[in-house]
Design a protein around this motif. Structure first.
Motif, PDB file in Angstrom:
ATOM      1  N   VAL A   1      39.623  47.705  38.058  1.00  0.00           N
ATOM      2  CA  VAL A   1      39.891  48.533  39.237  1.00  0.00           C
ATOM      3  C   VAL A   1      41.223  49.262  39.124  1.00  0.00           C
ATOM      4  O   VAL A   1      41.600  50.008  40.011  1.00  0.00           O
ATOM      5  CB  VAL A   1      39.882  47.678  40.531  1.00  0.00           C
ATOM      6  N   ASP A   2      41.930  49.045  38.031  1.00  0.00           N
ATOM      7  CA  ASP A   2      43.205  49.722  37.800  1.00  0.00           C
ATOM      8  C   ASP A   2      42.968  50.842  36.799  1.00  0.00           C
ATOM      9  O   ASP A   2      42.845  50.614  35.595  1.00  0.00           O
ATOM     10  CB  ASP A   2      44.237  48.720  37.271  1.00  0.00           C
TER      11      ASP A   2
ATOM     12  N   LYS B   1      45.019  47.688  43.897  1.00  0.00           N
ATOM     13  CA  LYS B   1      44.892  48.394  42.626  1.00  0.00           C
ATOM     14  C   LYS B   1      46.204  48.350  41.846  1.00  0.00           C
ATOM     15  O   LYS B   1      46.887  47.337  41.831  1.00  0.00           O
ATOM     16  CB  LYS B   1      44.417  49.831  42.881  1.00  0.00           C
ATOM     17  N   HIS B   2      46.545  49.457  41.235  1.00  0.00           N
ATOM     18  CA  HIS B   2      47.618  49.503  40.237  1.00  0.00           C
ATOM     19  C   HIS B   2      48.972  49.021  40.750  1.00  0.00           C
ATOM     20  O   HIS B   2      49.699  48.343  40.032  1.00  0.00           O
ATOM     21  CB  HIS B   2      47.750  50.939  39.709  1.00  0.00           C
TER      22      HIS B   2
END
Length: 246
Positions: free
Chosen positions: A170-171, A211-212
């Motif tokens: 998901v990143d 996420k990131h």
């Protein structure tokens, strides 16, 4: 009463930020890992956040250019790494101030900081010899890693928090760049592209929420159904690997 841990030698711990990072973004993670090292009997001679491309006060455009340039460097050209050279210069300056010598150096980079960490480890190995510095790339873009470093590098990327999609990255930043390279084909035929030819020996997904930018979140809504925070999950993945490397 339990016995105190046996001294295991000196460690220098450096966390490397990525693009336009807030000055305290990784501070809690650094402090938590520092505490684990101390608890396990290591003497932590240095424990510091470094900003190989600058923090959020610097213009983002030159930071993007520098990270992109470093991502494309071959392992043989690590001496040209902008972020890697800055990291090594900061490490060496700190050693001079402290009068520090010897010990293992641990490099943990988030985002573009992971690229700088790999290239700094290559420079340190060239300059100092000995065992390669353990490197952890967290949510980092991919870059080619020197053969002599591959066994000493862990690539950590976020996966979906739900079990049904736990293997789905998901990143998106961790998908950028490449670990690939060309290899000789069988029986001398045309070269074959190998996606992991220059990749790290270790890789793992961490089922964080978000996420990131969210690997180091400590509080709701970044806690799962068991009450475990993103930072706790990331820390367990990092220490589980790192404990076998130092």
């Amino acid at each position: 009463m339990s016995n105190p841990p046996v001294a295991k030698g000196e460690i220098s711990l450096y966390l490397l930020s990525g693009l336009a990072t807030a000055p305290q973004f990784m501070e809690s993670f650094r402090a938590a890992l520092h505490a684990i090292l101390t608890r396990e009997g290591y003497e932590v001679g240095a424990s510091q956040l470094l900003f190989p491309y600058g923090d959020w006060s610097r213009n983002v455009i030159p930071q993007l250019w520098e990270i992109g340039r470093d991502m494309r460097l071959s392992p043989r050209r690590a001496s040209r790494s902008i972020g890697g050279r800055r990291v090594v210069a900061d490490i060496q300056a700190g050693r001079l101030r402290r009068g520090q010598h010897g010990g293992r150096t641990i490099l943990i980079g988030h985002s573009g900081g992971g690229v700088a960490a790999v290239q700094a480890a290559k420079l340190l190995l060239e300059q100092e010899g000995g065992a390669p510095s353990p490197v952890v790339m967290i949510g980092s873009p991919r870059c080619r890693i020197a053969e002599e470093l591959r066994q000493s590098v862990l690539f950590v990327h976020a996966t979906a928090e739900s079990e049904s999609a736990s293997d789905r990255a998901v990143d998106t930043i961790s998908r950028l760049g490449s670990f690939g390279g060309w290899a000789r084909g069988q029986r001398g035929f045309l070269p074959v592209w190998q996606p992991g030819k220059h990749g790290p020996a270790g890789a793992c997904g961490v089922p964080i929420i978000g996420k990131h930018a969210d690997y180091f979140r400590e509080h709701a809504p970044y806690t799962n159904r068991m009450g475990l925070s993103n930072q706790w999950l990331t820390l367990q993945a990092v220490w589980g690997w790192l404990s076998g490397m130092i």
